[in-house]
Design a protein around this motif. Sequence first.
Motif, short mmCIF file in Angstrom:
data_model
loop_
_atom_site.label_atom_id
_atom_site.label_comp_id
_atom_site.label_asym_id
_atom_site.label_seq_id
_atom_site.Cartn_x
_atom_site.Cartn_y
_atom_site.Cartn_z
N LYS A 1 34.12 33.25 47.13
CA LYS A 1 34.81 33.49 47.73
C LYS A 1 36.06 34.42 46.78
N GLU A 2 36.06 34.16 45.39
CA GLU A 2 36.44 35.11 44.12
C GLU A 2 35.96 36.82 44.80
N GLN B 1 37.34 37.82 47.65
CA GLN B 1 38.42 38.52 47.46
C GLN B 1 38.45 39.48 46.20
N TYR B 2 37.92 40.24 45.69
CA TYR B 2 37.81 40.99 44.04
C TYR B 2 37.17 42.53 45.11
N GLU C 1 40.47 43.95 47.54
CA GLU C 1 41.19 44.16 46.98
C GLU C 1 40.59 45.62 46.45
N GLU D 1 37.63 41.88 55.51
CA GLU D 1 38.12 40.80 55.31
C GLU D 1 37.84 39.31 56.28
N SER E 1 36.00 37.08 54.84
CA SER E 1 36.39 35.85 53.91
C SER E 1 37.23 34.75 54.79
#
Length: 394
Positions: free
Chosen positions: A173-174, A177-178, A181, A319, A322
């Motif tokens: 997940k990290e 997310q990275y 972004e 996206e 995720s």
Amino acid sequence: MAYFDIFCYCLTKKKFFLIPVLVSIACFVLAWVMPPIYTTEIRLQIDTSGSETTNLGAVSSMFKSSSLSSLSGSGLSSILGLQGTIKPSDLYMEILSGREVALNTIHKFRLDTLYKKKADELSLKRFDKDVLIGEDASGIISCAFEAKDKVMARDIVRHMVQISNERYLKLQKERLQYSIEYLKKQERELMDSVQAISDELVTFYRDNNLVDLEAQTELTVKALAGYESQINNYKLSEQVQGRDNADANEMRKKRVLLEKKFRELRGKYDEKYVPTDKSLYINSDWASEKLLYQERRAADLKRFQMLLEFVSTEKMNTESQSLKNQPVIQIVQDAYLPDWKTRPKRAIWAIGGFSASFVLTLFFVIFQGIRTGAIANSDDARRKLEQIKASMRK
């Protein structure tokens, strides 16, 4: 000394060779009464169907094929770092066999008290001897544990997999997310670049009174071809009619005017030359230079737009990934309660005890035969034996 003499001497000492039999029986009984050690195993496979994000190969090839200097200074190349070369199974095994999972398991099941170790490092060393983690050629990860309590062994491997699964999911997940972004940042930078080049081309057309540079260049070339044809016709007519002919003089004036027009559209131009906004014709030499500039910037714009489209697509895919809550691992074989001990093996203990004691007994009997001289031709051996004893006394 002859081997036959040794064999014959050993036959006279048959009672000594009862010792290996007694030792093997004792080892068999010892293995029988020792607490049994049970082993259980869990087998799993990493599910990577929902963890694919940026197509790094395509990004890399597009980036390398691009000759945009402004792009090389941006952070797009760092997309290559969004996802390392490490395989998901290797990452999961690293977590499963890591210190964090081991210490959590030791503290949860109070294994430090079972190992009678006060320091974590000593407990970890003892724990590493009981756990076995590996991966076969088909990508199946196995986690096995040995313990006297079969229920505890089963619960331990399940607990280790559960913690590793949570940790792996958190890392995924990290990373997603990275990636999101970072792709958003690259999308904004590419959009700014596309807008900047578009504005630059609009300004270029406005400052140079252009409508369509390619079409105007083509129109100018056609006009030049027509001018050249008319000039040649006028020259031919002048030669036919002679210099003093009134029609020839009129043709000469028209030819001079066409030649002036021709030079305006074909030939040197002033550094401050700008096409007039009242005509679509432009200087062909000036247009050639401007066409090179326009094609170069149009190619830059096209590459930026391709990269922007690709990054936008990857951002949407990342996206969507995720938002999915897919299982991280697939249990191929769950941990089980073993119905048969792994060790100690009574047969192995008996055979090992018999073999070791038989070799020791054989050496002892031969040694006694050499020392007492019962084995023929043993003078040299006794002399060497006395030398060894003398050297050991010094």
